[in-house]
Design a protein around this motif. Structure first.
Motif, PDB file in Angstrom:
ATOM      1  N   GLN A 173      -6.492  10.214   9.382  1.00 58.80           N
ATOM      2  CA  GLN A 173      -6.166  11.543   8.875  1.00 58.80           C
ATOM      3  C   GLN A 173      -4.807  12.019   9.389  1.00 58.80           C
ATOM      4  O   GLN A 173      -4.002  12.576   8.631  1.00 58.80           O
ATOM      5  CB  GLN A 173      -7.254  12.538   9.267  1.00 58.80           C
ATOM      6  N   ASP A 174      -4.550  11.803  10.668  1.00 57.54           N
ATOM      7  CA  ASP A 174      -3.265  12.231  11.244  1.00 57.54           C
ATOM      8  C   ASP A 174      -2.094  11.522  10.571  1.00 57.54           C
ATOM      9  O   ASP A 174      -1.074  12.141  10.250  1.00 57.54           O
ATOM     10  CB  ASP A 174      -3.243  11.956  12.751  1.00 57.54           C
ATOM     11  N   GLU A 180       0.805  13.114   7.803  1.00 55.86           N
ATOM     12  CA  GLU A 180       2.248  12.942   7.951  1.00 55.86           C
ATOM     13  C   GLU A 180       2.853  12.401   6.654  1.00 55.86           C
ATOM     14  O   GLU A 180       3.938  12.828   6.233  1.00 55.86           O
ATOM     15  CB  GLU A 180       2.556  11.988   9.105  1.00 55.86           C
ATOM     16  N   ALA A 181       2.161  11.441   6.031  1.00 57.78           N
ATOM     17  CA  ALA A 181       2.652  10.898   4.758  1.00 57.78           C
ATOM     18  C   ALA A 181       2.696  11.984   3.698  1.00 57.78           C
ATOM     19  O   ALA A 181       3.685  12.113   2.956  1.00 57.78           O
ATOM     20  CB  ALA A 181       1.757   9.753   4.304  1.00 57.78           C
ATOM     21  N   SER A 182       1.645  12.796   3.625  1.00 55.47           N
ATOM     22  CA  SER A 182       1.592  13.875   2.647  1.00 55.47           C
ATOM     23  C   SER A 182       2.693  14.899   2.907  1.00 55.47           C
ATOM     24  O   SER A 182       3.315  15.421   1.977  1.00 55.47           O
ATOM     25  CB  SER A 182       0.219  14.548   2.698  1.00 55.47           C
ATOM     26  N   ARG A 183       2.959  15.170   4.191  1.00 57.12           N
ATOM     27  CA  ARG A 183       4.014  16.113   4.542  1.00 57.12           C
ATOM     28  C   ARG A 183       5.386  15.578   4.115  1.00 57.12           C
ATOM     29  O   ARG A 183       6.259  16.333   3.689  1.00 57.12           O
ATOM     30  CB  ARG A 183       4.003  16.370   6.045  1.00 57.12           C
ATOM     31  N   ARG A 184       5.579  14.270   4.203  1.00 57.62           N
ATOM     32  CA  ARG A 184       6.849  13.673   3.771  1.00 57.62           C
ATOM     33  C   ARG A 184       7.076  13.914   2.278  1.00 57.62           C
ATOM     34  O   ARG A 184       8.192  14.166   1.837  1.00 57.62           O
ATOM     35  CB  ARG A 184       6.864  12.168   4.037  1.00 57.62           C
ATOM     36  N   HIS A 232      -2.726  10.125  -4.746  1.00 55.03           N
ATOM     37  CA  HIS A 232      -3.603   9.105  -4.152  1.00 55.03           C
ATOM     38  C   HIS A 232      -3.767   9.334  -2.647  1.00 55.03           C
ATOM     39  O   HIS A 232      -4.863   9.148  -2.101  1.00 55.03           O
ATOM     40  CB  HIS A 232      -3.041   7.710  -4.417  1.00 55.03           C
ATOM     41  N   VAL A 233      -2.702   9.745  -1.964  1.00 55.85           N
ATOM     42  CA  VAL A 233      -2.800  10.058  -0.531  1.00 55.85           C
ATOM     43  C   VAL A 233      -3.769  11.216  -0.320  1.00 55.85           C
ATOM     44  O   VAL A 233      -4.618  11.183   0.583  1.00 55.85           O
ATOM     45  CB  VAL A 233      -1.415  10.402   0.050  1.00 55.85           C
ATOM     46  N   ASN A 234      -3.658  12.243  -1.154  1.00 56.38           N
ATOM     47  CA  ASN A 234      -4.544  13.395  -1.016  1.00 56.38           C
ATOM     48  C   ASN A 234      -6.002  13.023  -1.296  1.00 56.38           C
ATOM     49  O   ASN A 234      -6.917  13.550  -0.652  1.00 56.38           O
ATOM     50  CB  ASN A 234      -4.098  14.522  -1.950  1.00 56.38           C
ATOM     51  N   LEU A 255       5.995   4.458   3.232  1.00 53.73           N
ATOM     52  CA  LEU A 255       5.514   3.082   3.061  1.00 53.73           C
ATOM     53  C   LEU A 255       5.037   2.502   4.386  1.00 53.73           C
ATOM     54  O   LEU A 255       4.045   1.755   4.423  1.00 53.73           O
ATOM     55  CB  LEU A 255       6.619   2.213   2.460  1.00 53.73           C
ATOM     56  N   VAL A 256       5.717   2.850   5.483  1.00 56.82           N
ATOM     57  CA  VAL A 256       5.267   2.405   6.808  1.00 56.82           C
ATOM     58  C   VAL A 256       3.904   3.021   7.122  1.00 56.82           C
ATOM     59  O   VAL A 256       2.997   2.340   7.632  1.00 56.82           O
ATOM     60  CB  VAL A 256       6.296   2.787   7.891  1.00 56.82           C
ATOM     61  N   PHE A 257       3.723   4.302   6.822  1.00 56.94           N
ATOM     62  CA  PHE A 257       2.438   4.962   7.059  1.00 56.94           C
ATOM     63  C   PHE A 257       1.321   4.278   6.261  1.00 56.94           C
ATOM     64  O   PHE A 257       0.203   4.104   6.760  1.00 56.94           O
ATOM     65  CB  PHE A 257       2.512   6.441   6.671  1.00 56.94           C
ATOM     66  N   PHE A 258       1.617   3.892   5.029  1.00 57.34           N
ATOM     67  CA  PHE A 258       0.610   3.200   4.216  1.00 57.34           C
ATOM     68  C   PHE A 258       0.203   1.883   4.864  1.00 57.34           C
ATOM     69  O   PHE A 258      -0.986   1.548   4.940  1.00 57.34           O
ATOM     70  CB  PHE A 258       1.149   2.930   2.807  1.00 57.34           C
ATOM     71  N   THR A 259       1.197   1.128   5.340  1.00 57.80           N
ATOM     72  CA  THR A 259       0.914  -0.171   5.961  1.00 57.80           C
ATOM     73  C   THR A 259       0.059  -0.015   7.208  1.00 57.80           C
ATOM     74  O   THR A 259      -0.930  -0.737   7.399  1.00 57.80           O
ATOM     75  CB  THR A 259       2.227  -0.885   6.319  1.00 57.80           C
TER      76      THR A 259
END
Length: 317
Positions: free
Chosen positions: A46-47, A51-55, A130-132, A269-273
Motif C-alpha cells: 500500500q505504501d 507513492e506510485a499513485s501520487r506520482r 489500475h494502480v487505484n 515503473l520501478v514501484f511496479f517492479t
C-alpha cells in the motif's frame, strides 16, 4: 522375530514424535505467516502504490489538488527536422509547440495546440486506474482481517499482480493504430494553424519516455496505385506504408520520432517492479510449505511409515 517387531515399533514411535514436532513448527510458521507476515507485506504494498499513485497526480507543494505543469523539450542533436516543447500536467498534454522543417524546401512550419484544447494521454490514465484498483484490493483486507488459508492469500496476490501487470503494460506497450485511424484522430484537430493534409502526428508513452512521431505523406496518383496495399495496425509505420483516407490514397514519405524522458514515469515503473516482486515473494513463502492449510497436516501424518518418510523428506529439505 519379536525383537525385530519391537525395534520397528520403537523406530515408528520415534518417527511419530519427530513428525509431531515438525508439524508443530510448521503450524506455528504457517499461523505466523497468516497473522503477521501477510499484513506486513500488504502494508508495504500500500505504501509503495500510494507513492506510485501520487506520482501520477503530481500535486504542487502547498496546493492540494493542484497539478504541476512540466515542460519537456523534444529534439535530437543529430536531427533538427522536428523540434518542440510539450507541457504535461498529470495525464494531459496542455500545450505542444512543434517546429517542422519540410524535407524538400527546408521551410519551417510551426504548430501549437489551440488554447481551448488539451490532449489526454490514455496510457497514463489507464495505468493510474489500475494502480487505484490494486490499492482498493489491498485496503479491503485491513489489519483486522484474518486470512484462513494460503490459497486465500495467493488469490489476493494474483488479483493485485494482475492490476500491476496491466498498469505496467499500458506504459511499456503503446497502442497500435492504423494510419487512417491516426488521420481521423481528434489529435489532428488540436492545432493552430491546422495541420496540412500531408502531415500527421502522434503522441504516446513508451516506458518512461514521452514520444512524438511525425509522418510526412505524399498523395498517390491514380495511375500509380495498381500495386497499392494498405498498411496494417502498428505503433510506428515505416516510410513506404500506404493507406486510404477520404477516398485519397497516401504513402508515408518521411517519418521523424523525437522523445524525452519523464522522470516520474521511470519512478512509477520501478514501484511496479518492486511491488510485483513483493507479491511473488509472499506467494513463494506459502508455496514452500508442504501444505496449503493447517487441516492438511493431520491427514499427512496419519498412515503408514512411508507417509512419515515423505513428510520428513519434504520438511527437512
Amino acid at each position: 522375530m519379536l525383537g525385530a517387531e519391537r525395534s520397528t515399533l520403537s523406530e515408528l514411535a520415534k518417527m511419530t514424535a519427530a513428525s509431531q514436532a515438525e508439524r508443530t513448527v510448521l503450524e506455528e510458521e504457517f499461523n505466523w505467516l497468516l497473522k503477521e507476515e501477510v499484513h506486513a507485506v500488504l502494508k508495504q504494498l500500500q505504501d509503495i502504490l500510494k507513492e506510485a499513485s501520487r506520482r501520477f497526480s503530481m500535486p504542487s507543494p502547498g496546493l492540494e489538488g493542484q497539478l504541476k505543469q512540466e515542460n519537456f523539450i523534444l529534439g535530437s542533436s543529430t536531427m533538427d527536422q522536428v523540434k518542440g516543447v510539450l507541457m504535461l500536467q498529470g495525464e494531459a498534454l496542455t500545450q505542444a509547440d512543434i517546429n517542422i522543417k519540410v524535407a524538400k524546401s527546408s521551410q519551417v512550419m510551426h504548430f501549437a495546440f489551440r488554447d481551448d484544447k488539451q490532449w489526454k494521454l490514455q496510457q497514463i490514465q489507464d495505468a493510474r486506474n489500475h494502480v487505484n484498483q490494486a490499492l482498493q484490493l489491498l485496503s479491503s483486507h485491513d489489519q483486522s482481517y484474518h486470512f484462513k488459508t494460503g490459497a486465500e492469500v495467493n488469490k489476493l496476490m494474483d488479483a493485485v499482480m494482475l492490476q500491476l501487470t496491466r498498469a505496467r503494460n499500458r506504459l511499456t506497450t503503446p497502442a497500435s493504430m492504423t494510419l487512417p485511424e491516426l488521420a481521423a484522430s481528434g489529435l489532428m484537430k488540436m492545432f493552430t494553424p491546422p495541420m496540412p493534409g500531408d502531415v500527421m502526428v502522434n503522441f504516446y508513452i513508451n516506458l518512461s519516455k514521452l514520444c512524438l512521431t511525425l509522418y510526412q505523406l505524399h498523395v498517390l496518383q491514380p495511375n500509380t496505385t495498381k500495386n497499392f496495399k494498405s498498411a496494417g495496425s502498428s505503433v510506428l509505420h515505416n516510410p513506404g506504408a500506404m493507406f486510404e483516407y477520404n477516398n485519397t490514397k497516401f504513402e508515408v514519405s518521411h517519418i521523424h520520432k523525437v522523445e524525452c524522458v519523464v522522470p516520474w514515469l521511470n519512478d512509477t515503473l520501478v514501484f511496479f517492479t518492486i511491488s510485483l516482486q513483493l507479491c511473488q515473494q509472499l506467494k513463494d513463502k506459502f508455496t514452500a510449505l508442504p501444505f496449503k492449510s493447517s487441516g492438511f497436516l493431520s491427514s499427512l501424518v496419519s498412515g503408514t511409515t512411508d507417509h512419515f518418510k515423505l513428510f520428513l523428506t519434504k520438511t527437512l529439505q
